[in-house]
Design a protein around this motif. Structure first.
Motif, PDB file in Angstrom:
ATOM      1  N   GLN A 146       0.805  -1.210   0.000  1.00 22.86           N
ATOM      2  CA  GLN A 146       0.000   0.000   0.000  1.00 22.86           C
ATOM      3  C   GLN A 146       0.842   1.265   0.000  1.00 22.86           C
ATOM      4  O   GLN A 146       2.026   1.256   0.327  1.00 22.86           O
ATOM      5  N   SER A 147       0.188   2.375  -0.410  1.00 22.98           N
ATOM      6  CA  SER A 147       0.803   3.708  -0.398  1.00 22.98           C
ATOM      7  C   SER A 147       2.066   3.758  -1.247  1.00 22.98           C
ATOM      8  O   SER A 147       3.138   4.135  -0.782  1.00 22.98           O
ATOM      9  N   ASN A 148       1.941   3.354  -2.511  1.00 23.32           N
ATOM     10  CA  ASN A 148       2.992   3.494  -3.508  1.00 23.32           C
ATOM     11  C   ASN A 148       2.386   4.138  -4.747  1.00 23.32           C
ATOM     12  O   ASN A 148       1.336   4.780  -4.664  1.00 23.32           O
ATOM     13  N   GLY A 149       3.024   3.975  -5.879  1.00 22.67           N
ATOM     14  CA  GLY A 149       2.480   4.482  -7.136  1.00 22.67           C
ATOM     15  C   GLY A 149       2.328   3.376  -8.152  1.00 22.67           C
ATOM     16  O   GLY A 149       2.538   3.586  -9.347  1.00 22.67           O
ATOM     17  N   LEU A 150       1.959   2.179  -7.684  1.00 18.86           N
ATOM     18  CA  LEU A 150       1.868   1.007  -8.554  1.00 18.86           C
ATOM     19  C   LEU A 150       0.725   1.166  -9.547  1.00 18.86           C
ATOM     20  O   LEU A 150      -0.350   1.676  -9.207  1.00 18.86           O
ATOM     21  N   THR A 151       0.944   0.694 -10.766  1.00 22.10           N
ATOM     22  CA  THR A 151      -0.051   0.804 -11.828  1.00 22.10           C
ATOM     23  C   THR A 151      -0.339  -0.578 -12.401  1.00 22.10           C
ATOM     24  O   THR A 151       0.229  -1.579 -11.987  1.00 22.10           O
ATOM     25  N   GLY A 152      -1.210  -0.604 -13.426  1.00 22.30           N
ATOM     26  CA  GLY A 152      -1.555  -1.881 -14.051  1.00 22.30           C
ATOM     27  C   GLY A 152      -2.592  -2.637 -13.237  1.00 22.30           C
ATOM     28  O   GLY A 152      -3.197  -2.114 -12.306  1.00 22.30           O
ATOM     29  N   SER A 153      -2.790  -3.881 -13.593  1.00 23.03           N
ATOM     30  CA  SER A 153      -3.800  -4.711 -12.940  1.00 23.03           C
ATOM     31  C   SER A 153      -3.153  -5.660 -11.942  1.00 23.03           C
ATOM     32  O   SER A 153      -1.931  -5.837 -11.921  1.00 23.03           O
ATOM     33  N   ILE A 154      -3.991  -6.270 -11.106  1.00 17.35           N
ATOM     34  CA  ILE A 154      -3.497  -7.255 -10.146  1.00 17.35           C
ATOM     35  C   ILE A 154      -3.247  -8.563 -10.889  1.00 17.35           C
ATOM     36  O   ILE A 154      -4.140  -9.085 -11.555  1.00 17.35           O
ATOM     37  N   PRO A 155      -2.046  -9.120 -10.789  1.00 21.44           N
ATOM     38  CA  PRO A 155      -1.789 -10.394 -11.464  1.00 21.44           C
ATOM     39  C   PRO A 155      -2.705 -11.494 -10.916  1.00 21.44           C
ATOM     40  O   PRO A 155      -2.853 -11.635  -9.698  1.00 21.44           O
ATOM     41  N   THR A 156      -3.288 -12.257 -11.814  1.00 26.29           N
ATOM     42  CA  THR A 156      -4.155 -13.356 -11.362  1.00 26.29           C
ATOM     43  C   THR A 156      -3.360 -14.408 -10.603  1.00 26.29           C
ATOM     44  O   THR A 156      -3.925 -15.173  -9.822  1.00 26.29           O
ATOM     45  N   GLU A 157      -2.018 -14.421 -10.815  1.00 24.68           N
ATOM     46  CA  GLU A 157      -1.172 -15.403 -10.122  1.00 24.68           C
ATOM     47  C   GLU A 157      -1.210 -15.242  -8.612  1.00 24.68           C
ATOM     48  O   GLU A 157      -0.875 -16.174  -7.866  1.00 24.68           O
ATOM     49  N   LEU A 158      -1.613 -14.060  -8.128  1.00 27.90           N
ATOM     50  CA  LEU A 158      -1.694 -13.885  -6.673  1.00 27.90           C
ATOM     51  C   LEU A 158      -2.733 -14.823  -6.063  1.00 27.90           C
ATOM     52  O   LEU A 158      -2.695 -15.101  -4.868  1.00 27.90           O
ATOM     53  N   GLY A 159      -3.642 -15.293  -6.884  1.00 24.02           N
ATOM     54  CA  GLY A 159      -4.623 -16.264  -6.396  1.00 24.02           C
ATOM     55  C   GLY A 159      -4.012 -17.623  -6.110  1.00 24.02           C
ATOM     56  O   GLY A 159      -4.665 -18.488  -5.506  1.00 24.02           O
ATOM     57  N   ASN A 160      -2.756 -17.836  -6.517  1.00 25.18           N
ATOM     58  CA  ASN A 160      -2.086 -19.117  -6.250  1.00 25.18           C
ATOM     59  C   ASN A 160      -1.545 -19.207  -4.830  1.00 25.18           C
ATOM     60  O   ASN A 160      -1.059 -20.267  -4.422  1.00 25.18           O
ATOM     61  N   LEU A 161      -1.608 -18.101  -4.094  1.00 23.39           N
ATOM     62  CA  LEU A 161      -1.001 -18.051  -2.762  1.00 23.39           C
ATOM     63  C   LEU A 161      -1.965 -18.667  -1.745  1.00 23.39           C
ATOM     64  O   LEU A 161      -2.787 -17.978  -1.146  1.00 23.39           O
ATOM     65  N   MET A 162      -1.821 -19.945  -1.534  1.00 19.65           N
ATOM     66  CA  MET A 162      -2.742 -20.691  -0.680  1.00 19.65           C
ATOM     67  C   MET A 162      -2.599 -20.338   0.804  1.00 19.65           C
ATOM     68  O   MET A 162      -3.495 -20.594   1.596  1.00 19.65           O
ATOM     69  N   ASN A 163      -1.448 -19.742   1.185  1.00 19.23           N
ATOM     70  CA  ASN A 163      -1.221 -19.416   2.590  1.00 19.23           C
ATOM     71  C   ASN A 163      -1.408 -17.934   2.889  1.00 19.23           C
ATOM     72  O   ASN A 163      -1.179 -17.495   4.015  1.00 19.23           O
TER      73      ASN A 163
END
Length: 659
Positions: A146-163
């Motif tokens: 949070q609180s950065n200047g990130l752009t683009g979309s959220i990678p769908t790969e983040l859904g692979n994080l089971m923990n």
């Protein structure tokens, strides 16, 4: 097999401590090398002479001291890039760089940290997209971006994080839809507020069974909130461009650019069968001429694609297979491209070198020198007198990083506009001959240091010194409290205070260029060549680095002004140590005053010393703001002529000198 033995031999030869493996030491040193500013010297003991890097500040090793498991430099006022070599710390469990001033992109090499459980890069100035490689961190439980200047979309790969338990992406510039589709599968909230384990055909965050806390607010997400995330508080999605029954929680259509929300994927309607069947039926009803046209078009596209592949293959065979982007080609150019915001220097005047050469009499009028720069005095044609600072660096030493730093610093200096700060008139950037110069308005009376210590202190009467003190305080108040973000001087001392013809002080920070030039000879290392750093999307997003340090330095400067003594000298030692015995005893305060002065006001001196004591608070957080210190000085010091005439007949002479 021979290469493996070679690596083992290197580890033995270059091991920086008895147990920590060599590649981890390399990673830590590369991390330090990418730091541009370190005001509190947090990395001061990260040196080659240190026997055991496990003792370096912010580094925590395993009990056997053979692996780095934590790198925690939270709130350390660091500014620079995040070195991709951090990917070599394969045993790292926690990477915490919260609340610093890191900029550029998040290295994709972060995805190599398979043991990572906490990734905290929040409250920096990072730009670019979120690397999809973060989705390979199978053990990560907490991600804070949070609180950065990130752009683009959220990678769908983040859904692979089971923990993954906690995810914070708020206060960025992210777009697109929040990934998460349950394909009409119902999700229920568990006892602890997290979603139950989804089925395998779910996508995005609907595949994250442990996700308990998430914040997507203050971005530009569109579409609908995934059904599987409805258990989250609605504040987690506020100030986006989402479809929401309470439109007051979302951004206005104007802020969202008037774009229509992204439609969510709908499940196939059983009435029409499968999607594939519908497409097949539609294809069979198309006219013959359209099918022929599609075949011809496909053939042409395939031929062009094959030609491109063959060209790329030929090109790859002709070049080395491994490129170290921080190394230079024989022609001195960087492999890695650095892109800078085109708007960054839009409002700053660019001056041709030829104009400056004429103004400064062929650069013969030198008024200052240092190992890092030369300062020339000149007069623009039909314009003001100028001071030109030319950076001393060769073209072959100038990297893309230096160019990025240079342009950001120019933009930062250009926003200063106060009667007690030096005004940047423009900059010079040319390749033939290589030139990087800054053009300031000229202060004709030199520096405060010269007047105090080079035999001209007699010109600085008590009245003048008090006016200079108040002027410096007003300048710092402007820099610290009236600018957003605040601006601090890297080295606040009497050499940074320039005096105009009427002895009005101007704060000019020439020393901040040392941090740029310090990297001129050591910008080598490895980095993925696809990484492209951008300058700050908004150069005004940078937080203040060392306000408290400036406040302490202001106290030292006050002592220097009233005593006429330098901050340190071999014969008398440290000015601060000398002054402490006087500051605690009001009756001996007059003994601190510069013997060059024949007249001073005790009430003024008492206020000055009171402010000095506040500046020297041992706990930096307890030092007052320059706004309150400036008020104390302005209310406590009387610089009016009437007060001085009433106080002493010697003030008549003071008045003549000051006029």
């Amino acid at each position: 097999m021979r290469s493996l033995w070679f690596l083992l031999l290197l580890s033995v030869l270059f091991l920086s401590c008895d147990s920590l493996i060599y590649e981890q030491v390399v990673a830590l040193k590369a991390f330090k090398k990418a730091i541009k500013e370190d005001p509190p010297l947090v990395l001061g003991n990260w040196n080659r002479d240190n026997i055991d890097p496990c003792d370096w500040l912010g580094i925590y090793c395993s009990p056997a001291r053979d692996h780095v498991i934590t790198l925690n430099l939270s709130s350390s006022s660091l500014k620079g890039f995040i070195a991709p070599e951090l990917g070599l710390l394969t045993s790292l469990q926690k990477l915490v760089l919260h609340k610093n001033s890191f900029f550029g992109t998040i290295p994709i090499e972060i995805g190599m940290l398979k043991s990572l459980t906490v990734l905290d890069l929040s409250m920096n100035q990072l730009s670019g997209t979120i690397p999809r490689e973060i989705g390979y961190l199978n053990n990560v439980k907490e991600i804070f971006l949070q609180s950065n200047g990130l752009t683009g979309s959220i990678p769908t790969e983040l859904g692979n994080l089971m923990n993954l338990v906690e995810l914070r992406l708020d206060r960025n510039k992210l777009q697109g839809a929040v990934p998460g589709s349950s394909n009409s599968i119902s999700f229920t909230s568990g006892l602890h507020g997290k979603m139950n384990a989804p089925r395998q055909n779910a996508t995005g965050f609907c595949r994250s069974p442990q996700l308990k806390i998430a914040d997507f607010s203050y971005n530009f997400f569109v579409g609908e909130i995934p059904q599987c995330l409805k258990y989250l508080p609605r504040s987690s999605f506020q100030r986006n461009c989402l479809k929401d029954r309470d439109s007051n929680l979302q951004r206005s259509a104007q802020q969202c650019g008037g774009a229509a929300p992204v439609k969510s994927h709908q499940a196939p309607n059983p009435e029409y069968g499968h999607v594939e069947d519908v497409q097949t039926h539609q294809g069979s009803s198309r006219p013959t001429w359209l099918l022929a046209l599609e075949i011809i078009t496909g053939t042409i596209v395939g031929f062009l694609l094959l030609l491109a592949i063959l060209t790329a293959f030929k090109s790859c065979k002709a070049k080395p297979s491994i490129i170290i982007p921080w190394k230079r080609k024989p022609n001195g150019k960087d492999h890695m491209a650095i892109s800078v915001d085109a708007e960054l220097l839009k409002t700053v005047l660019r001056i041709r070198r030829q104009e400056l050469e004429v103004a400064c009499e062929d650069f013969s009028n030198i008024i200052g020198t240092s190992p890092d720069s030369l300062v020339y005095k000149g007069t623009m044609k039909d314009g003001p007198e100028i001071a030109v600072i030319s950076l001393c660096i060769l073209e072959e030493q100038w990297t893309s990083y230096h160019e990025l730093y240079f342009q950001n610093e120019v933009a930062d200096l250009a926003r200063l506009n106060h009667e007690n700060t030096g005004k940047l008139l423009g900059y010079c950037k040319e390749s033939n001959p290589f030139s990087r110069m800054l053009v300031f308005e000229y202060a004709s009376n030199g520096t405060l240091y010269e007047h105090l210590h080079y035999g001209e202190g007699c010109q600085l009467s008590w009245i003048r010194r008090m006016k200079i003190v108040i002027g410096i305080a007003r300048g710092l108040k402007y820099l610290h409290t009236e600018l957003q973000p605040p601006f601090t001087l890297s080295e606040l001392n009497s050499s940074a205070v320039y005096l105009t013809e009427d002895f009005s002080p101007k704060l000019i920070d020439f020393e901040r260029w040392k941090t740029v030039l310090a990297k001129s000879e050591k910008n080598s290392g490895s980095m993925n060549k696809a990484v492209v750093f951008r300058a700050f999307l908004d150069s005004l997003d940078r937080p203040n680095l060392d306000v408290q340090g400036n406040t302490f330095a202001f106290g030292v400067l006050l002592l220097e002004i009233i005593s006429g003594r330098p901050p340190y000298c071999n014969d008398r030692g440290c000015l601060v140590d000398w002054a402490r015995e006087y500051l605690e005893l009001p009756e001996v305060l007059p003994y601190m005053v510069d013997p060059e002065l024949k007249y001073f006001r005790y009430d003024d001196l008492r206020v000055i010393c009171e402010v000095v004591n506040l500046c020297f608070q041992a706990d930096p957080s307890k030092r007052p703001s320059m706004e309150s210190l400036s008020v104390m000085l302005e209310n406590g010091i009387d610089t009016s002529t009437a007060a001085d005439l009433k106080e002493s007949p010697l003030a008549w002479a003071e008045l003549v000198i000051s006029s």
